[in-house]
Design an enzyme around this catalytic site. Structure first.
Site, PDB file in Angstrom:
ATOM      1  NE  ARG A   1      59.008  45.899 -33.593  1.00 15.73           N
ATOM      2  CZ  ARG A   1      58.748  44.587 -33.316  1.00 15.73           C
ATOM      3  NH1 ARG A   1      57.577  44.340 -33.576  1.00 15.73           N
ATOM      4  NH2 ARG A   1      59.524  43.788 -33.039  1.00 15.73           N
TER       5      ARG A   1
ATOM      6  CB  THR B   1      52.396  38.206 -35.488  1.00 17.38           C
ATOM      7  OG1 THR B   1      53.223  38.528 -34.435  1.00 17.38           O
ATOM      8  CG2 THR B   1      52.526  39.005 -36.568  1.00 17.38           C
TER       9      THR B   1
ATOM     10  CB  THR C   1      52.560  41.765 -33.787  1.00 17.44           C
ATOM     11  OG1 THR C   1      52.906  40.643 -32.785  1.00 17.44           O
ATOM     12  CG2 THR C   1      53.457  42.952 -33.620  1.00 17.44           C
TER      13      THR C   1
ATOM     14  CG  ASP D   1      60.178  41.069 -31.049  1.00 17.22           C
ATOM     15  OD1 ASP D   1      60.209  39.714 -30.313  1.00 17.22           O
ATOM     16  OD2 ASP D   1      59.309  41.184 -31.787  1.00 17.22           O
TER      17      ASP D   1
ATOM     18  CB  SER E   1      59.885  43.639 -36.338  1.00 16.15           C
ATOM     19  OG  SER E   1      58.867  42.863 -36.718  1.00 16.15           O
ATOM     20  CB  SER E   2      60.634  38.264 -37.779  1.00 15.90           C
ATOM     21  OG  SER E   2      61.535  37.946 -36.922  1.00 15.90           O
TER      22      SER E   2
ATOM     23  N   GLY F   1      54.306  34.169 -37.298  1.00 19.71           N
ATOM     24  CA  GLY F   1      55.115  33.220 -36.760  1.00 19.71           C
ATOM     25  C   GLY F   1      56.674  33.630 -36.395  1.00 19.71           C
ATOM     26  N   GLY F   2      56.628  34.785 -35.706  1.00 13.78           N
ATOM     27  CA  GLY F   2      58.019  34.991 -35.059  1.00 13.78           C
ATOM     28  C   GLY F   2      59.247  35.138 -36.249  1.00 13.78           C
TER      29      GLY F   2
END
Ligand code: GLU
Length: 579
Positions: free
Chosen positions: A109, A398, A416, A438, A462-463, A484-485
């Site tokens: 990340r 992403t 992403t 984010d 993050s998702s 897709g977030g």
């Protein structure tokens, strides 16, 4: 060494899944279809959002490479052919699963600069900046993590030489790739990102500023050169010297703060091996990415809260199924908003959020015929004082991809640059991410710090939800993920329910519509069978229902009696390529 929900409670949870859970959460429903036997001579497969990238990964398998080698080559190729979504200018999470059940997760990340403060996204008036102003600036750029991530994964699980993994991407960048219709749509809709700087304009637009036509061949010689240097010199080339100076210079030029991203921040970047988060759903063991991602905890909470319902009997045509799924989402997302953040900076009750008794109590709030009027975050075990909710507008970029090798090892990797074309800042032919948006723009709420506030060196929540599923025999069964977030955990949960409860092949499970309910409003995917269920959902008390297209894109692979089969979301250009 799976920390997990199962952390100290591996045995108790496994037991609880069968015997000691409160009746309300015991798996009353049948376990779902059993996974087929493990094929004797499995053939590898790669599934990605672009066939050319999947092909790059499959080429590594043909050379005798591992699933990790294939996934790395896929990530690098996606940098070239899907520049709107992911790449070496961004970060990601990689989950590796051995055929024998050992799961490892790597966190690549992006990180905030050391000089970033909780007020990073506040304007001079003390109010949060307009979201797009923050995105299209140096403020949004975190130190890219993907190259340190693949370095760590390759050292552990790679079989092919490092430089080999770069060859397909180098070829795509230097010889060019053909612009698809969808790719052109992104260039048109995100012109103010992709074409914000001369480098992006030169790559994708003609002299009059029009996006290049469908079918145009796009060459990216600067990126080819970057990839060649990386192939020859390794990731240190990226994180030090001229490349690091170039990133820092470009980002600082657009950072209205005295403390922008520096070469020291870039040089200090480390990928982190994290303990994966695993839990049981019916007879299956589900593993995913823990903090700083909210992926695994959110997917698991949704599933576990639904476990007491006989979803197989309801089926995907039942409004009751979509109602209980929506309720489970609302509960899980309320917790996610409140608690999930980077555990290196704040305490996140990961075990508490997966605690069976806690999730049983949350599940008990779901009535099969009536929507909850309001939903609030719960108080999982391990929480002294709950932090306030944050303010995290989210975007959609992403790419998720999976690779399975002939030995049955799997990689599930989500990569992403955050929104379309990231921050729009280009260095060395690649787009720099806007991942720092984010973070919560609001540093405090109710007079207390928000868990996901900006801090120097911190990683934004993050998702992303790379996921692996093992069957009742402990054999790897599914590798799944999505882009897709904030919809990502829901897309993954929907796919898992589709396969594990409804008995659909993974590809069909990806075809299921999506109902996204992160709060009181239900977002119904436009043009799907769900639209016909709106009256029934309203009758159950869902007052706010909005129909709209959702940014959905999932990829995965499933073990079948014939071997591993790749699957891609039919809404996307994704494809699976066999070894
Ligand atoms: N940046 C987002 C995250 O890490 C992903 C964005 C997307 O999938 O579109 O959760």
């Amino acid at each position: 060494m799976v920390q997990t929900f199962l952390a100290s409670l591996t045995a108790p949870l496994l037991l609880a899944g069968c015997a000691t859970l409160p009746a309300s959460t015991a798996p009353l429903a049948p376990p779902g279809p059993l996974a087929p036997p493990v094929p004797l001579a499995p053939e590898g497969v790669v599934s990605a959002a672009d066939r050319r990238a999947a092909e790059a990964g499959a080429a590594m398998l043909r050379l005798g490479g591992s699933a990790t080698d294939a996934a790395i080559a896929t990530m690098l190729a996606l940098t070239v052919v899907e520049p709107q979504s992911s790449g070496i200018g961004g970060g990601g999470f990689l989950l590796h699963g051995d055929a024998d059940g050992t799961v490892t997760s790597f966190d690549g990340r992006e990180t905030a600069p050391a000089g970033a403060t909780p007020e990073w996204f506040l304007g001079p008036d003390g109010k949060p900046l307009p979201f797009m102003d923050a995105v299209r600036s140096g403020l949004s750029v975190g130190v890219p993590g993907n190259l340190r991530l693949i370095e760590a994964a390759h050292q552990r699980y790679g079989k092919l030489p490092w430089a080999t993994l770069f060859q397909p991407a180098i070829r795509l960048a230097s010889e060019g790739f053909v612009l698809s219709e969808r790719g052109r749509q992104f260039l048109v809709s995100a012109r103010n990102r992709a074409g914000r700087h001369p480098e992006g304009r030169a790559l994708f637009y003609d002299a009059s500023g029009e996006a290049l036509p469908v079918g145009a061949t796009i060459r990216n010689p600067a990126l080819a050169e970057t990839l060649e240097k990386l192939a020859a010199q390794g990731p240190d080339w990226f994180y030090t010297g001229t490349n690091a100076a170039e990133i820092a210079r470009r980002v600082a030029a657009e950072t209205p703060r005295p403390s922008p991203l520096t070469t020291a921040d870039i040089g200090a970047y480390r990928a982190k091996e994290r303990e994966p988060v695993c839990g049981t759903y019916r007879v299956y063991r589900i593993c995913g990415m823990g903090p700083p991602s909210s992926g695994a905890t959110t997917v698991f909470a949704m599933l576990k809260q639904l476990e007491r319902f006989d979803l197989a009997a309801m089926g995907p045509d039942s409004p009751v199924f979509w109602h209980v799924f929506a309720e489970s989402q609302r509960l899980a997302y309320a917790d996610r908003e409140r608690y999930l953040a980077d555990t290196d900076f704040v305490s996140v009750p990961v075990a508490g959020l997966g605690d069976p008794a806690y999730l049983a109590a949350r599940s008990a709030l779901i009535a099969p015929d009536r929507a909850l009027e309001t939903v609030e975050a719960g108080t999982p075990p391990g929480i002294a004082l709950a932090p306030p909710d944050g303010l995290e507008p989210e975007e959609r970029g992403t790419s998720h991809f999976v690779a399975i090798d002939g030995e049955g090892n799997a990689v599930s990797y989500t990569s992403t640059i955050e929104g379309l074309f990231g921050s729009g800042i280009v260095a060395g032919g690649y787009f720099l991410n806007n991942e720092l948006t984010d973070f919560s723009f609001a540093p405090t709420g109710e007079g207390r710090p928000v868990a996901n506030r900006v801090e120097g060196g911190k990683r934004p929540r993050s998702s992303m939800a790379p996921t692996l599923v093992y069957d009742a025999n402990g054999d790897l069964y599914l590798a799944v993920g999505a882009a897709g977030g904030a919809t990502i955990p829901v897309q993954v949960a929907r796919a898992l329910i589709g396969v594990l409860d409804f008995g659909l092949p993974l590809e069909r499970a990806f075809e299921l519509p999506v109902l996204f309910a992160p709060g009181n409003t239900l977002l119904v995917e436009q043009g799907t069978s769900l639209e016909t269920m709106i009256p029934a959902l309203k009758a159950m008390g869902h007052a706010e229902i909005v129909t709209r297209p959702l940014p959905l894109k999932a990829n995965g692979a499933q073990r079948t009696a014939q071997g591993w089969v790749g699957a891609a979301d039919p809404r996307s250009e994704g494809a699976a390529v066999r070894e």
